[in-house]
Structures are given as structure tokens and as C-alpha cells.
Design a protein around this motif. Structure first.
Motif, PDB file in Angstrom:
ATOM      1  N   GLU A 113      35.250  46.243  38.709  1.00 50.45           N
ATOM      2  CA  GLU A 113      34.964  44.739  38.934  1.00 50.45           C
ATOM      3  C   GLU A 113      35.981  43.907  38.471  1.00 50.45           C
ATOM      4  OE1 GLU A 113      31.121  43.701  37.110  1.00 50.45           O
ATOM      5  OE2 GLU A 113      30.132  45.473  37.845  1.00 50.45           O
ATOM      6  N   LEU A 114      36.417  42.790  39.245  1.00 51.34           N
ATOM      7  CA  LEU A 114      37.144  42.021  39.002  1.00 51.34           C
ATOM      8  C   LEU A 114      36.953  40.798  39.336  1.00 51.34           C
ATOM      9  CD1 LEU A 114      40.265  41.472  38.250  1.00 51.34           C
ATOM     10  CD2 LEU A 114      41.091  41.940  40.594  1.00 51.34           C
ATOM     11  N   ASN A 115      36.835  39.685  38.558  1.00 49.90           N
ATOM     12  CA  ASN A 115      36.487  38.614  38.645  1.00 49.90           C
ATOM     13  C   ASN A 115      37.635  37.685  38.306  1.00 49.90           C
ATOM     14  OD1 ASN A 115      35.288  35.764  38.048  1.00 49.90           O
ATOM     15  ND2 ASN A 115      33.279  36.674  37.968  1.00 49.90           N
ATOM     16  N   ILE A 116      38.280  36.562  39.337  1.00 49.74           N
ATOM     17  CA  ILE A 116      39.157  35.723  39.176  1.00 49.74           C
ATOM     18  C   ILE A 116      38.660  34.292  39.379  1.00 49.74           C
ATOM     19  CG2 ILE A 116      41.384  34.853  39.937  1.00 49.74           C
ATOM     20  CD1 ILE A 116      42.183  37.716  40.401  1.00 49.74           C
ATOM     21  N   ARG A 153      35.045  48.215  43.205  1.00 55.73           N
ATOM     22  CA  ARG A 153      33.879  47.826  43.932  1.00 55.73           C
ATOM     23  C   ARG A 153      33.578  46.734  44.351  1.00 55.73           C
ATOM     24  NH1 ARG A 153      34.537  53.545  42.207  1.00 55.73           N
ATOM     25  NH2 ARG A 153      32.642  54.648  42.770  1.00 55.73           N
ATOM     26  N   VAL A 154      33.961  45.803  43.081  1.00 50.27           N
ATOM     27  CA  VAL A 154      33.592  44.412  43.561  1.00 50.27           C
ATOM     28  C   VAL A 154      34.623  43.287  42.868  1.00 50.27           C
ATOM     29  CG1 VAL A 154      31.709  42.391  42.527  1.00 50.27           C
ATOM     30  CG2 VAL A 154      30.986  44.837  42.689  1.00 50.27           C
ATOM     31  N   LEU A 155      34.884  42.680  43.902  1.00 50.30           N
ATOM     32  CA  LEU A 155      35.807  41.523  43.912  1.00 50.30           C
ATOM     33  C   LEU A 155      35.115  40.073  44.025  1.00 50.30           C
ATOM     34  CD1 LEU A 155      38.939  40.765  43.314  1.00 50.30           C
ATOM     35  CD2 LEU A 155      39.315  41.318  45.682  1.00 50.30           C
ATOM     36  N   GLU A 156      35.623  39.320  42.821  1.00 49.96           N
ATOM     37  CA  GLU A 156      35.117  37.922  43.002  1.00 49.96           C
ATOM     38  C   GLU A 156      36.225  36.868  42.798  1.00 49.96           C
ATOM     39  OE1 GLU A 156      31.601  37.118  40.785  1.00 49.96           O
ATOM     40  OE2 GLU A 156      30.257  38.524  41.938  1.00 49.96           O
ATOM     41  N   LEU A 196      36.089  49.270  48.029  1.00 43.78           N
ATOM     42  CA  LEU A 196      35.613  48.101  47.836  1.00 43.78           C
ATOM     43  C   LEU A 196      34.316  47.843  48.464  1.00 43.78           C
ATOM     44  CD1 LEU A 196      36.314  45.281  46.371  1.00 43.78           C
ATOM     45  CD2 LEU A 196      37.145  44.734  48.870  1.00 43.78           C
ATOM     46  N   GLU A 197      33.223  47.302  47.914  1.00 40.85           N
ATOM     47  CA  GLU A 197      31.759  47.097  48.707  1.00 40.85           C
ATOM     48  C   GLU A 197      31.575  45.830  48.547  1.00 40.85           C
ATOM     49  OE1 GLU A 197      29.223  49.461  46.062  1.00 40.85           O
ATOM     50  OE2 GLU A 197      30.190  51.425  46.606  1.00 40.85           O
ATOM     51  N   SER A 198      31.873  45.138  47.731  1.00 42.32           N
ATOM     52  CA  SER A 198      31.673  43.588  47.648  1.00 42.32           C
ATOM     53  C   SER A 198      32.745  42.709  47.370  1.00 42.32           C
ATOM     54  CB  SER A 198      30.480  43.464  46.476  1.00 42.32           C
ATOM     55  OG  SER A 198      29.971  41.986  46.392  1.00 42.32           O
ATOM     56  N   LEU A 199      32.742  41.676  48.280  1.00 43.09           N
ATOM     57  CA  LEU A 199      34.056  40.670  48.230  1.00 43.09           C
ATOM     58  C   LEU A 199      33.207  39.139  48.315  1.00 43.09           C
ATOM     59  CD1 LEU A 199      36.853  39.821  48.287  1.00 43.09           C
ATOM     60  CD2 LEU A 199      37.003  40.318  50.737  1.00 43.09           C
ATOM     61  N   THR A 200      33.566  38.441  47.302  1.00 36.96           N
ATOM     62  CA  THR A 200      33.026  37.003  47.431  1.00 36.96           C
ATOM     63  C   THR A 200      34.433  36.136  47.323  1.00 36.96           C
ATOM     64  OG1 THR A 200      31.175  37.564  46.372  1.00 36.96           O
ATOM     65  CG2 THR A 200      31.927  35.350  46.167  1.00 36.96           C
ATOM     66  N   ILE A 201      34.592  35.162  48.153  1.00 33.96           N
ATOM     67  CA  ILE A 201      35.587  34.228  48.143  1.00 33.96           C
ATOM     68  C   ILE A 201      34.737  32.946  48.024  1.00 33.96           C
ATOM     69  CG2 ILE A 201      37.830  33.519  49.202  1.00 33.96           C
ATOM     70  CD1 ILE A 201      37.926  36.242  50.557  1.00 33.96           C
ATOM     71  N   LEU A 219      33.243  47.824  53.121  1.00 31.70           N
ATOM     72  CA  LEU A 219      32.637  46.611  52.480  1.00 31.70           C
ATOM     73  C   LEU A 219      31.088  46.559  53.065  1.00 31.70           C
ATOM     74  CD1 LEU A 219      34.533  43.389  52.759  1.00 31.70           C
ATOM     75  CD2 LEU A 219      33.570  44.460  50.854  1.00 31.70           C
ATOM     76  N   GLN A 220      30.088  46.408  52.144  1.00 34.09           N
ATOM     77  CA  GLN A 220      29.004  46.146  52.519  1.00 34.09           C
ATOM     78  C   GLN A 220      28.305  44.751  52.279  1.00 34.09           C
ATOM     79  OE1 GLN A 220      26.455  48.905  50.173  1.00 34.09           O
ATOM     80  NE2 GLN A 220      28.067  50.575  50.648  1.00 34.09           N
ATOM     81  N   LYS A 221      28.946  43.908  51.376  1.00 34.43           N
ATOM     82  CA  LYS A 221      28.811  42.415  51.429  1.00 34.43           C
ATOM     83  C   LYS A 221      30.060  41.547  51.321  1.00 34.43           C
ATOM     84  CE  LYS A 221      26.800  39.377  47.665  1.00 34.43           C
ATOM     85  NZ  LYS A 221      26.517  39.465  46.399  1.00 34.43           N
ATOM     86  N   LEU A 222      30.016  40.611  52.004  1.00 39.80           N
ATOM     87  CA  LEU A 222      31.058  39.676  52.269  1.00 39.80           C
ATOM     88  C   LEU A 222      30.468  38.372  52.442  1.00 39.80           C
ATOM     89  CD1 LEU A 222      34.204  38.838  52.713  1.00 39.80           C
ATOM     90  CD2 LEU A 222      33.579  39.366  55.293  1.00 39.80           C
ATOM     91  N   PHE A 223      30.935  37.646  51.248  1.00 42.03           N
ATOM     92  CA  PHE A 223      30.419  36.330  50.961  1.00 42.03           C
ATOM     93  C   PHE A 223      31.614  35.240  50.953  1.00 42.03           C
ATOM     94  CE2 PHE A 223      29.041  32.645  48.344  1.00 42.03           C
ATOM     95  CZ  PHE A 223      27.992  32.168  49.089  1.00 42.03           C
ATOM     96  N   ILE A 224      31.714  34.349  51.764  1.00 44.87           N
ATOM     97  CA  ILE A 224      32.760  33.415  51.905  1.00 44.87           C
ATOM     98  C   ILE A 224      32.187  31.938  52.131  1.00 44.87           C
ATOM     99  CG2 ILE A 224      34.843  32.578  53.263  1.00 44.87           C
ATOM    100  CD1 ILE A 224      35.188  35.411  54.242  1.00 44.87           C
ATOM    101  N   HIS A 225      32.700  30.992  51.048  1.00 55.87           N
ATOM    102  CA  HIS A 225      31.863  29.846  51.044  1.00 55.87           C
ATOM    103  C   HIS A 225      32.912  28.822  50.667  1.00 55.87           C
ATOM    104  CE1 HIS A 225      28.692  27.329  51.221  1.00 55.87           C
ATOM    105  NE2 HIS A 225      28.456  27.032  49.738  1.00 55.87           N
TER     106      HIS A 225
END
Length: 251
Positions: A113-116, A153-156, A196-201, A219-225
Motif C-alpha cells: 500500500e502506497l498513499n501520497i 496492491r493499493v495506490l492512493e 495493482l488492484e486499486s488506484l485512487t487519484i 486493476l479491479q477498482k479505479l477512482f478518479i475525482h
């Protein structure tokens, strides 16, 4: 550890001897202090140098599993010890508002998990972030694979207002270097974020497109907002962004 922005003596940080704490698995390094928003000129420059020196001196044990770095008032957070954290599974880099470049995190083998967040001066992510280095002289036809972020797995990525470019060499081969007489050739294949399964930008208003290597991730989850340029490209179905989205089956 809190209030590290008040530490001006690197020796004091070294005396913490975090590296010897064999039972330390979860560490938060918080450099917030109440006066930092009023610092100007020479004082601000002193703080930038001091924070990086203190961060470098606070070397944690290599078996650390979770690390959070907050409010470092420096243009960099790369230390001598960061890439030696071979057991690290979770990393947060938050509120480092002066940061201009990210450390080469791609070779941390167990990072999941990487959160920036709130890294406000970074304009570009490239191969330096992936940690790609030139490889030379492997046996002919005996190419090897370089795994970048092999277990991520998770990048935010939250609120990088200056971020414009996200590029990389994932999925490509490095340049081949042949020696005519020796019969040796360097031809490694790069795999980037293969799990990588989840990407949030979110809140990256200037980001123009996604990198090619995301096409091959599961990727199973992609959230771009709040990323208007990315949104525009998606709606018009033009450019690398739309191609990447279609390749991932997300549009």
C-alpha cells in the motif's frame, strides 16, 4: 514520533537509535510544529535542510512494516535508508508540501500500500520514482525481468495540484547494449505494478494522462475525482488516457 520539526540537532535524532529497536514494526515520523507556517527566508531554508538531515538520522530497522512520513519541509524525502526497508508493506507520505520529487520506491519488494497526499510541488513522476536503473552485460539470449513495485496492491494519490505528467517504461525493454566481440547483450524486460488492484487519484487538476504500464495491471477498482483534464480526455475518448481505460476494461 511527533514535533520533529523542532529538532535542530542531528545528534539528538541519532541518539534515538531506532535501528536497534528490534520490536518496532509501525513508525510515524511527524515533523509538524506550530511555528512552521510563519517561517520565512533564511529560517525557512534552515528548516528545509534540518528536516532532511533529521529524517536521514532517524534510521528505522530494516524489518519495519509500516511507515508514515508527515510535514517534512524539504524538497526531498529520499534518505540513505529508505530503499533498505525490504520488509515494508505500507508507506504514507503526507503533507510534505515543499516536496519536489518522490524517492525511488519501486524496488521495495513487499510494499503493498502506497498513499501520497498533499505533495504540492511535484510536477512529474518518471523512471526515478520507479527506481529503474540501467542493467548491463547479461548473457546473450538470457534476458531477465525487472519487477517494479512487484507487490503493490493499493495506490492512493490525493491532492497533487502541480502534478502534470505520469510516465514510465513499464512493459518495455531497456535499451540493448551489445559488445560485438563478446557475444553479451543486455535486454531486460520491465514489469511495473503487476499486482495493482486499486488506484485512487483525487484532486490532481493538472494531470494529463495515465502511464502505459497501467494497461497490464489487474486493476479491479479505479477512482478518479477532481481531475478535470483526465475527465475531459475520457469523455472525448482521445489520447493515451482513453486507450488505457479501454485496455483495462474500465470504460
Amino acid at each position: 514520533m511527533h514535533g520533529l520539526g523542532n529538532v535542530v540537532d542531528v545528534g539528538e535524532a541519532q541518539n534515538a537509535q531506532l535501528k536497534k529497536k528490534i520490536h518496532l514494526h509501525d513508525l510515524e515520523l511527524d515533523f509538524l510544529d506550530e511555528g512552521q507556517f510563519e517561517e520565512k527566508g533564511e529560517e525557512s531554508r534552515r528548516r528545509m535542510k534540518s528536516d532532511l538531515a533529521v529524517l536521514n538520522a532517524l534510521e528505522p530497522p530494516s524489518h519495519l512494516k509500516k511507515l508514515s512520513i508527515k510535514w517534512v519541509m524539504s524538497t526531498a524525502v529520499y534518505t540513505n535508508w529508505m530503499t533498505s526497508l525490504t520488509n515494508l508493506k505500507s508507506l504514507d507520505i503526507n503533507w510534505c508540501i515543499q516536496l519536489e520529487c518522490l524517492p525511488p520506491l519501486g524496488k521495495l519488494p513487499l510494499l503493498k500500500e502506497l498513499n501520497i497526499r498533499r505533495v504540492e510541488n511535484v510536477k512529474k513522476w518518471g523512471d526515478e520514482f520507479l527506481g529503474i536503473e540501467s542493467e548491463n552485460k547479461s548473457k546473450k539470449d538470457d534476458y531477465h525481468i525487472i519487477n517494479i513495485f512487484p507487490n503493490l496492491r493499493v495506490l492512493e494519490i490525493i491532492y497533487l495540484p502541480s502534478w502534470e505528467e505520469w510516465i514510465g517504461m513499464g512493459g518495455k525493454r531497456l535499451e540493448v547494449e551489445e559488445e560485438k566481440d563478446s557475444g553479451f547483450v543486455s535486454d531486460p524486460i520491465i514489469k511495473t505494478m503487476p499486482r495493482l488492484e486499486s488506484l485512487t487519484i483525487q484532486g490532481c487538476h493538472k494531470l494529463k494522462c495515465l502511464p502505459d504500464y497501467l494497461r497490464t495491471t489487474p486493476l479491479q477498482k479505479l477512482f478518479i475525482h477532481y481531475c478535470p483534464i483526465l475527465k475531459q480526455r475520457c469523455e472525448r475518448e482521445i489520447g493515451d488516457y482513453a486507450i488505457s481505460m479501454r485496455m483495462m476494461g474500465l470504460v
